[in-house]
Design a protein around this motif. Structure first.
Motif, short mmCIF file in Angstrom:
data_model
loop_
_atom_site.label_atom_id
_atom_site.label_comp_id
_atom_site.label_asym_id
_atom_site.label_seq_id
_atom_site.Cartn_x
_atom_site.Cartn_y
_atom_site.Cartn_z
N UNK A 1 -3.32 -16.47 5.25
CA UNK A 1 -3.74 -15.25 4.55
C UNK A 1 -2.95 -14.06 5.07
N UNK A 2 -2.54 -13.18 4.17
CA UNK A 2 -1.88 -11.93 4.54
C UNK A 2 -2.61 -10.79 3.85
N UNK A 3 -2.92 -9.76 4.63
CA UNK A 3 -3.57 -8.57 4.12
C UNK A 3 -2.72 -7.37 4.54
N UNK A 4 -2.50 -6.44 3.60
CA UNK A 4 -1.74 -5.23 3.91
C UNK A 4 -2.54 -4.03 3.41
N UNK A 5 -2.71 -3.03 4.30
CA UNK A 5 -3.26 -1.74 3.93
C UNK A 5 -2.12 -0.73 3.95
N UNK B 1 -4.47 1.45 -0.38
CA UNK B 1 -4.43 0.19 -1.13
C UNK B 1 -4.56 -0.98 -0.18
N UNK B 2 -5.35 -1.96 -0.63
CA UNK B 2 -5.57 -3.21 0.10
C UNK B 2 -4.99 -4.32 -0.77
N UNK B 3 -4.06 -5.09 -0.21
CA UNK B 3 -3.46 -6.22 -0.93
C UNK B 3 -3.70 -7.48 -0.11
N UNK B 4 -4.31 -8.49 -0.71
CA UNK B 4 -4.67 -9.73 -0.03
C UNK B 4 -4.05 -10.91 -0.77
N UNK B 5 -3.38 -11.77 -0.03
CA UNK B 5 -2.83 -13.01 -0.58
C UNK B 5 -3.19 -14.15 0.35
N UNK B 6 -3.71 -15.23 -0.21
CA UNK B 6 -4.04 -16.41 0.59
C UNK B 6 -3.44 -17.63 -0.07
#
Length: 199
Positions: free
Chosen positions: A110-114, A123-128
């Protein structure tokens, strides 16, 4: 492999979000009760870039579907290794997580970027990426991956609600602390003001 992606906007500054992120799993967040422990393993600051790198071990307790427990084992607790990078120059918080529990059967990356959208929104972007490692049983692999994508989707909804509560409480607490410090400053200056008025 299945992919879960999610993008959200928080009506808080990047500074507020990046600070509150460390409290995401505190008692203020009643939506993430599945997180039972967060242990910091290491924390360093790169002197050249100013990037704060933190490794944390996150222990979760979630009930898996019964068929999945029977297939993979009945462990109630699972552990995730999270590595985060706070870049104050570029105003980004990047968190990369991987499951440690059952990692020989399921791989979850999982990668999360604020990152800031403007001075008042982040902005919150989440990819798993979810991969079941069950050999040649494609139907079972698909079922496991689908089940985990569903869990990510459910947790994303709860996670946003919970983090909103943490952000709101953080804003309130910091405002109260600023007000308290202001009052302390005024109180400490009061004797000087009285003396000056007496002359």
């Amino acid at each position: 492999m299945k992919v879960f992606s999610n993008t959200e906007t928080f009506d808080y500054s990047w500074e507020e979000v990046s600070t509150a992120n460390w409290r995401k799993y505190c008692p203020w967040n009643d939506k993430s009760t599945h997180v039972v422990a967060v242990d910091t393993i290491s924390r360093t600051v790169d002197p050249a870039t100013g990037i704060l790198r933190t490794e944390r071990l996150i222990t979760c307790r979630q009930s898996a579907p019964e068929w999945l427990k029977k297939l993979l084992g009945g462990a109630e607790e699972s552990q995730v290794l999270e590595t985060s990078y706070v870049d104050p120059s570029n105003k980004t918080v990047t968190m990369v997580s991987a499951n440690l529990t059952l990692s020989n059967l399921i791989n979850v990356q999982e990668t999360v970027v604020y990152k800031p959208l403007n001075d008042h929104q982040t902005q919150f972007v989440q990819d798993a990426k979810i991969t079941a490692l069950c050999g040649g049983w494609q139907r079972i692999k698909n079922s496991i991956e689908d089940s985990l994508v569903k869990r990510f989707r459910e947790n994303a909804i709860k996670g946003k609600e919970g983090f909103e509560a943490v952000l709101e409480m953080s804003r309130r607490v910091f405002a109260e602390e600023r007000e308290r410090e202001k009052m302390m400053m005024i109180m400490s200056q009061a004797p000087n003001i009285r003396r000056a008025a007496a002359y």
